[in-house]
Design an enzyme around this catalytic site. Structure first.
Site, PDB file in Angstrom:
ATOM      1  N   SER A  93       0.789  -1.236   0.000  1.00 40.07           N
ATOM      2  CA  SER A  93       0.000   0.000   0.000  1.00 40.07           C
ATOM      3  C   SER A  93       0.818   1.281   0.000  1.00 40.07           C
ATOM      4  O   SER A  93       0.234   2.376  -0.035  1.00 40.07           O
ATOM      5  CB  SER A  93      -0.960   0.011   1.193  1.00 40.07           C
ATOM      6  OG  SER A  93      -2.070  -0.818   0.935  1.00 40.07           O
ATOM      7  N   LYS A  96      -0.012   3.937  -2.608  1.00 46.52           N
ATOM      8  CA  LYS A  96      -0.988   5.018  -2.465  1.00 46.52           C
ATOM      9  C   LYS A  96      -0.317   6.389  -2.364  1.00 46.52           C
ATOM     10  O   LYS A  96      -0.949   7.413  -2.634  1.00 46.52           O
ATOM     11  CB  LYS A  96      -1.883   4.763  -1.260  1.00 46.52           C
ATOM     12  CG  LYS A  96      -2.770   3.526  -1.405  1.00 46.52           C
ATOM     13  CD  LYS A  96      -3.650   3.320  -0.200  1.00 46.52           C
ATOM     14  CE  LYS A  96      -4.567   2.112  -0.373  1.00 46.52           C
ATOM     15  NZ  LYS A  96      -3.883   0.826  -0.306  1.00 46.52           N
ATOM     16  N   SER A 284      -5.770   3.685   4.406  1.00 47.27           N
ATOM     17  CA  SER A 284      -5.262   2.792   3.358  1.00 47.27           C
ATOM     18  C   SER A 284      -6.415   2.160   2.575  1.00 47.27           C
ATOM     19  O   SER A 284      -6.470   0.949   2.374  1.00 47.27           O
ATOM     20  CB  SER A 284      -4.366   1.700   3.954  1.00 47.27           C
ATOM     21  OG  SER A 284      -3.514   1.163   2.964  1.00 47.27           O
TER      22      SER A 284
END
Length: 451
Positions: A93, A96, A284
């Site tokens: 993640s 992102k 997230s």
């Protein structure tokens, strides 16, 4: 007397709850008001050798695998520590962060997405058109919120008011235009197990609650057709609002594309891109990340597809001067194991956000989770080995089965702003010590007076 005393000896005793760490307790009194002074550009830099001694001791995997790492001085860009910083890694993640940069640059921090109701081909038809807001509420708009700033009940009431002025009586039919996004709604690179577990879902340019049935839900199945669910919720509220105005509404919803010059009857506006980016980073949120990537592509003239989103990310990073040649981008949320990015590239991205010339990127700063306090770091930095980073480290997390990542920024004990990226690949799944290793490394940066 014995009857009264005996329970004190034989009744089950409750185990006292562990005390909260000091940084999580409510303050006993308010601190004196004072301004926050700017960082001193003359603050001393950590000595690389002393910094390396602390980080090398912390960055040890629990079982198999290995870590790569980069630490930079945010102001000068000097690399203070590096371990295989140019090696491509699965970033989870941390992807992102790249999406946040692309969205803020191409769409703009203060932009809002509009969900509209348009006049259809006949007076008895209205078209609900998605404009990229997947944080819609079923009820009334809540202007102070991010999730649910735009509400379908408000949109329905405004639509009925507009139709009543035109003398429309019905029966009214609702059509759904969700044609803004193109290409597969599900990225073929995603594991179907992740989809079934609710990590993401088929993507549409309108959805309620971030693509979930209930706002704030974590895990569990998501709607398979979030756009149709939103359209049906809108229709139910349109029917309720219409009853009071003498306008009847049919319950069936069909998909159809609105005419380009159709009259806008009503519209509701989302939270700003700044606010959505902060929500995406703090929680997230995979679904929101993928939507923002597609909207970034559309804003720069690309397609509202996965390929458009990855291309938009690459383009925006390249315009910042970040080398993207080695990058392999398979999605923009980090769920795909086919993504490949280096810790050096992530450190440069964080540096662009904290200190780069494009001040639009400062909008992402508030979205970085705070160690021990917020978002995906709220339950970490609670033991003695990481406590020195609590409340100070701000970083984006990343976790897949054998992957863990942490990229962010911290002001060290000497007042120097440092940016960092740590990524572990090939790790033993479930090994608890790997998160602790990254947290210890970040805490070492926070407490470093490495001179």
């Amino acid at each position: 007397m014995g009857v009264n005393v005996a329970p004190g000896f034989f009744a089950p005793q409750e185990t006292p709850a562990a005390p909260l760490p000091p940084w999580q307790r409510a303050p006993e009194q308010l601190s004196a008001t004072r301004g926050v002074e700017p960082l001193d550009p003359a603050a001393p830099l950590p000595l690389p050798g002393k910094l390396a001694a602390q980080l090398d001791a912390a960055l040890k995997p629990d079982g198999g695998g290995n870590f790569t790492a980069v630490v930079q001085d945010a102001l000068s860009g000097d690399v203070l520590y590096e371990r295989d910083g140019g090696k491509n890694r699965v970033p989870a993640s941390n992807m992102k962060l790249l999406t946040a940069v692309a969205a803020l640059r191409s769409i703009g921090p203060e932009t809002r997405f509009s969900t509209q109701v348009l006049a259809g081909a006949k007076p008895s038809i209205v078209v609900l058109r998605g404009g990229g807001d997947v944080l819609l509420a079923a009820g009334r708009s809540a202007p102070e919120e991010v999730m649910g700033r735009a509400g379908l009940a408000t949109l329905a009431a405004d639509t009925i008011a507009a139709l009543a002025k035109q003398g429309v009586k019905g029966p009214l039919s609702v059509q759904l235009d969700d044609s803004l996004f193109t290409g597969p709604a599900l990225n073929p690179a995603w594991s179907l197990e992740d989809v079934d577990a609710g990590e993401t879902a088929p993507l549409f340019p309108l959805a309620m609650n971030g693509g979930r049935d209930v706002p704030g839900t974590v895990g569990g199945p998501r709607p398979k057709d979030a756009a149709l669910d939103a359209a049906q919720a809108f229709t139910a509220r349109l029917k309720a609002a219409g009853a009071a105005a003498g306008i009847t509404v049919r319950t069936a919803v069909v998909r159809a594309k609105a005419h380009a010059d159709a009259e806008v009857l009503a519209a509701v506006e989302s939270a700003t891109v700044r606010q959505q980016v902060d929500l995406m980073l703090e929680t997230s949120d995979n679904y929101l990340a993928e939507v923002l990537g597609r909207m970034a592509s559309l804003a720069s003239g690309g397609a509202g597809s996965n390929d458009g989103a990855t291309a938009a990310v690459r383009t925006q990073l390249g315009q910042l001067g970040i080398d993207t040649v080695s990058m392999r981008l398979s999605d923009v949320s980090g769920l795909s194991l086919a993504n490949r990015v280096t810790t050096r590239q992530f450190a440069e991205v964080v540096r662009a956000i904290t200190s780069g010339p494009d001040t639009r990127l400062r909008a992402a700063l508030a979205g970085f989770p705070v160690a021990g306090l917020t978002g995906t770091l709220d339950d970490r930095y609670v033991d003695a080995s990481t406590a020195s980073g609590a409340g100070l480290v701000r970083a984006k997390t990343g976790t897949l089965n054998s992957v863990i990542a942490l990229s962010g920024y911290v002001v060290d004990a000497d007042g120097r702003l440092l940016v960092f990226s740590f990524i572990g690949n090939g790790l033993t799944p479930g090994a608890a010590g790997n998160k602790v290793a990254l947290d210890r490394a970040a805490s070492a940066l926070a407490s470093c007076g490495c001179r």
